[in-house]
Write an enzyme that holds these catalytic residues in place. Sequence first.
Site, PDB file in Angstrom:
ATOM      1  NE  ARG A  75      -3.708   0.938   2.210  1.00  0.00           N
ATOM      2  CZ  ARG A  75      -4.628   0.881   1.480  1.00  0.00           C
ATOM      3  NH1 ARG A  75      -5.301   0.328   0.785  1.00  0.00           N
ATOM      4  NH2 ARG A  75      -5.362   2.315   1.680  1.00  0.00           N
TER       5      ARG A  75
ATOM      6  CG  LEU B 128       3.008   3.460   4.251  1.00  0.00           C
ATOM      7  CD1 LEU B 128       4.834   3.316   4.173  1.00  0.00           C
ATOM      8  CD2 LEU B 128       1.707   3.172   4.747  1.00  0.00           C
TER       9      LEU B 128
ATOM     10  CG  ASN C 280      10.553  -0.320   0.733  1.00  0.00           C
ATOM     11  OD1 ASN C 280       9.550  -1.130   0.532  1.00  0.00           O
ATOM     12  ND2 ASN C 280       9.989   0.069  -0.360  1.00  0.00           N
TER      13      ASN C 280
ATOM     14  CG  HIS D 120      12.000  -1.086  -5.265  1.00  0.00           C
ATOM     15  ND1 HIS D 120      10.997  -1.334  -5.536  1.00  0.00           N
ATOM     16  CD2 HIS D 120      13.019  -1.423  -6.249  1.00  0.00           C
ATOM     17  CE1 HIS D 120      10.371  -1.484  -6.194  1.00  0.00           C
ATOM     18  NE2 HIS D 120      11.578  -1.037  -7.500  1.00  0.00           N
TER      19      HIS D 120
ATOM     20  CD  GLU E  27       5.158  13.420   0.399  1.00  0.00           C
ATOM     21  OE1 GLU E  27       3.385  13.614   0.355  1.00  0.00           O
ATOM     22  OE2 GLU E  27       5.189  14.737   1.500  1.00  0.00           O
TER      23      GLU E  27
ATOM     24  CG  ASP F  99      10.029   2.360  -4.664  1.00  0.00           C
ATOM     25  OD1 ASP F  99       9.433   1.672  -4.139  1.00  0.00           O
ATOM     26  OD2 ASP F  99       8.529   1.661  -5.903  1.00  0.00           O
TER      27      ASP F  99
ATOM     28  CD  GLU G 104      13.954  -8.980  -2.272  1.00  0.00           C
ATOM     29  OE1 GLU G 104      12.797  -8.485  -1.278  1.00  0.00           O
ATOM     30  OE2 GLU G 104      13.318  -9.179  -3.438  1.00  0.00           O
TER      31      GLU G 104
HETATM   32  C1  GRF Z   1      10.242  -8.703  -2.153  1.00  0.00           C
HETATM   33  O1  GRF Z   1      10.498  -8.923  -3.122  1.00  0.00           O
HETATM   34  C2  GRF Z   1       9.786  -7.375  -1.847  1.00  0.00           C
HETATM   35  O2  GRF Z   1      11.691  -6.364  -2.266  1.00  0.00           O
HETATM   36  C3  GRF Z   1       9.396  -5.716  -2.499  1.00  0.00           C
HETATM   37  O3  GRF Z   1       8.128  -7.288  -2.288  1.00  0.00           O
HETATM   38  C4  GRF Z   1       8.551  -8.828  -1.729  1.00  0.00           C
HETATM   39  C5  GRF Z   1       7.951  -9.318  -0.077  1.00  0.00           C
HETATM   40  O4  GRF Z   1       8.252 -10.691  -0.404  1.00  0.00           O
HETATM   41  N1  GRF Z   1       8.471  -5.078  -1.591  1.00  0.00           N
HETATM   42  P1  GRF Z   1       8.110 -11.028   0.987  1.00  0.00           P
HETATM   43  O5  GRF Z   1       6.712 -10.730   1.420  1.00  0.00           O
HETATM   44  O6  GRF Z   1       9.575 -10.466   2.328  1.00  0.00           O
HETATM   45  O7  GRF Z   1       8.136 -12.485   1.176  1.00  0.00           O
END
Ligand code: GRF
Length: 216
Positions: free
Chosen positions: A92, A94, A108, A110, A143, A146, A175
């Site tokens: 969502r 924000l 966050n 990304h 704001e 990304d 990640e």
């Molecule tokens: C990930 O690829 C993250 O980079 C993006 O949404 C996805 C979330 O995956 N923002 P998870 O729910 O953490 O498995």
Amino acid sequence: MKLRLGVLISGRGSNLQALIDACRDPGFPAEVALVISNKADAAGLARATAAGIPTLVLKPKDYADKPAHEAAMTSALENAGIGLVCLAGFMRLLTGGFVTHWHDRLINIHPSLLPAFPGIDTHARAIAAGVRFHGCTVHYVREVMDEGPIIVQAAVPVLPGDTPDTLADRVLVQEHTAYPLAVRLIGEGRVRVEGMVAHIEGLRAPAPVICPPPNS
Ligand code: GRF
């Protein structure tokens, strides 16, 4: 005292899991204190429950408008003494009000090397653009979606024959390292934000990496 994390999710929760796992290390400077989902069926909720972490489902449709929903999230986070809010697949947008309230306390992850490929479908767009490297970015939230000071990035090669799914899998592995690393750096007080740049204390510069063209 450990930095108390509030993690906001909407789905699978694999990044939440990576944070939960990192927090198991007694030397890790943070703990997941609350998980909030905007969806009751988010698989990540079970991950939190399995780890004994309190969860809350706050559905936007139960509130008059977006600011009211966000105000409910903020009170829950503040009541839990949260020091850092981590968006982990929270689907969502924000409002500026929420982002300003949590300024430099909201991060966050990304799935691209920002500022390349903000928005959705990042893996397909990276393949279509023919980039040699793709990856993920952990950044402070501002704001504009990304956008915001970058804390950690991890790069992976784009390989011949990659599909959006194979590339997504390769990025996701990174990640799960990048997010805990960013939280660790913040928890250790090693991140200083100056304008749009996050400076990290005590990090050695990595060696440069060059990727050959995919078909060579
Ligand atoms: C990930 O690829 C993250 O980079 C993006 O949404 C996805 C979330 O995956 N923002 P998870 O729910 O953490 O498995």
